[in-house]
Design a protein around this motif. Structure first.
Motif, PDB file in Angstrom:
ATOM      1  N   PRO A 137       0.790  -1.241   0.000  1.00 19.97           N
ATOM      2  CA  PRO A 137       0.000   0.000   0.000  1.00 19.97           C
ATOM      3  C   PRO A 137       0.813   1.277   0.000  1.00 19.97           C
ATOM      4  N   LEU A 138       2.044   1.238   0.495  1.00 24.05           N
ATOM      5  CA  LEU A 138       2.868   2.446   0.535  1.00 24.05           C
ATOM      6  C   LEU A 138       3.710   2.615  -0.717  1.00 24.05           C
ATOM      7  N   GLU A 139       3.578   1.717  -1.664  1.00 28.37           N
ATOM      8  CA  GLU A 139       4.415   1.764  -2.855  1.00 28.37           C
ATOM      9  C   GLU A 139       3.609   1.896  -4.146  1.00 28.37           C
ATOM     10  N   ILE A 140       2.318   2.161  -4.035  1.00 25.29           N
ATOM     11  CA  ILE A 140       1.470   2.236  -5.223  1.00 25.29           C
ATOM     12  C   ILE A 140       0.822   3.615  -5.306  1.00 25.29           C
ATOM     13  N   SER A 141       0.362   3.947  -6.499  1.00 24.62           N
ATOM     14  CA  SER A 141      -0.282   5.240  -6.731  1.00 24.62           C
ATOM     15  C   SER A 141      -1.762   5.171  -6.372  1.00 24.62           C
ATOM     16  N   LEU A 142      -2.390   6.339  -6.340  1.00 21.43           N
ATOM     17  CA  LEU A 142      -3.819   6.416  -6.076  1.00 21.43           C
ATOM     18  C   LEU A 142      -4.605   5.639  -7.120  1.00 21.43           C
ATOM     19  N   GLU A 143      -4.196   5.733  -8.375  1.00 22.27           N
ATOM     20  CA  GLU A 143      -4.911   5.046  -9.445  1.00 22.27           C
ATOM     21  C   GLU A 143      -4.835   3.524  -9.270  1.00 22.27           C
ATOM     22  N   VAL A 144      -3.662   3.033  -8.928  1.00 24.66           N
ATOM     23  CA  VAL A 144      -3.497   1.589  -8.724  1.00 24.66           C
ATOM     24  C   VAL A 144      -4.297   1.140  -7.511  1.00 24.66           C
ATOM     25  N   PHE A 145      -4.286   1.944  -6.467  1.00 24.96           N
ATOM     26  CA  PHE A 145      -5.057   1.634  -5.265  1.00 24.96           C
ATOM     27  C   PHE A 145      -6.542   1.533  -5.579  1.00 24.96           C
ATOM     28  N   ALA A 146      -7.072   2.524  -6.291  1.00 23.29           N
ATOM     29  CA  ALA A 146      -8.499   2.524  -6.629  1.00 23.29           C
ATOM     30  C   ALA A 146      -8.855   1.335  -7.499  1.00 23.29           C
ATOM     31  N   SER A 147      -7.998   1.016  -8.460  1.00 24.78           N
ATOM     32  CA  SER A 147      -8.262  -0.118  -9.344  1.00 24.78           C
ATOM     33  C   SER A 147      -8.282  -1.429  -8.578  1.00 24.78           C
ATOM     34  N   ALA A 148      -7.326  -1.607  -7.671  1.00 27.41           N
ATOM     35  CA  ALA A 148      -7.262  -2.851  -6.899  1.00 27.41           C
ATOM     36  C   ALA A 148      -8.444  -2.970  -5.946  1.00 27.41           C
TER      37      ALA A 148
END
Length: 255
Positions: A136-147
């Protein structure tokens, strides 16, 4: 169960104690904790610890010649520092690891022995223990939302699913939802677009304690400099509350 912030603080404390030191002795007191037989745990004796890392919710000790200890503390597993030469004698003591600076006891205050130690050889064998979830601390907002919205789950289940996000469990998923002002029951496919920046904010690396804090209280926004040190946790009740909110290192009292 220790989660991402707790494991991070564990690693910081263990690094000061272990890295560069040789393991003088190891005593496995409980037959349940050691889950592997090859390589033998005794192979680490005399070898220097050259690194520590986190793999999901696991703590990894790296020794010379690519030998690794992979610890999973589960719910009740803890490390305790004792004087050099201390033995594992208590009913909760699972193993003892003696170093020049002291003996590190692995304990588990539970009748159900779930804490585990795997001794493996080679970095590839360590990666077998890594959950497939994103860091979670190594991903972007877009990747977070997609996951988060890839599968339709309740928020709590999505945040704690190790195949989606790594290192988040029950306690910190509640803190994240509280900081984002979202309830447990809504499903991920019903999240509004503006909810993601609010949910993302607790992940922002604003400091090692405030990135994802265990407490939904105002301490969540308090910088670490305002908290107390681990050794002060025994002094007063307010101090203990502040420490629990911004210093998740209870097992290392007096460390």
């Amino acid at each position: 169960m220790p989660e991402l912030p707790d494991i991070t603080i564990y690693l910081e404390a263990l690094e000061r104690l272990l890295v560069g030191e040789r393991l003088a002795r190891v005593h496995i007191r409980s037959p349940f904790v050691l889950r592997t037989f090859e390589p033998a745990v005794e192979e680490a004796v005399g070898r220097r610890v050259i690194g520590l890392r986190r793999v999901g919710k696991r703590i990894v000790w790296e020794f010379e010649e690519e030998l690794f200890f992979v610890f999973h503390l589960m719910i009740a597993g803890r490390f305790h520092l004792r004087k050099a030469g201390a033995a594992a004698r208590g009913k909760n003591d699972l193993a003892a690891f003696e170093f020049p600076a002291g003996t590190l006891l692995l304990t588990e205050a539970s009748a159900k022995k779930r804490a585990a130690l795997h001794v493996v050889r080679g970095a590839a064998a360590v990666e077998v223990h890594r959950p497939p979830g994103l860091e979670p601390l190594e991903i972007s907002l877009e990747v977070f939302a997609s996951a988060l919205t890839a599968r339709n789950h309740t928020l709590k289940r999505a945040l704690t699913d190790p195949t989606i996000f790594s290192g988040i469990g029950n306690a910190y998923s509640d803190a994240i939802r509280h900081a984002a002002r979202l309830a447990t029951t809504p499903t991920t496919n019903r999240l509004a677009a503006d909810a993601f920046p609010r949910r993302w904010r607790p992940f922002a690396p604003r400091g090692r304690c405030t990135a994802v804090t265990a407490s939904p209280a105002p301490h969540a926004e308090r910088p670490c400099s305002e908290s107390v040190t681990p050794t002060a946790k025994r002094t007063t009740a307010p101090a203990a509350k502040r420490a629990a909110a911004c210093w998740p290192i209870g097992p290392f009292r007096g460390f």
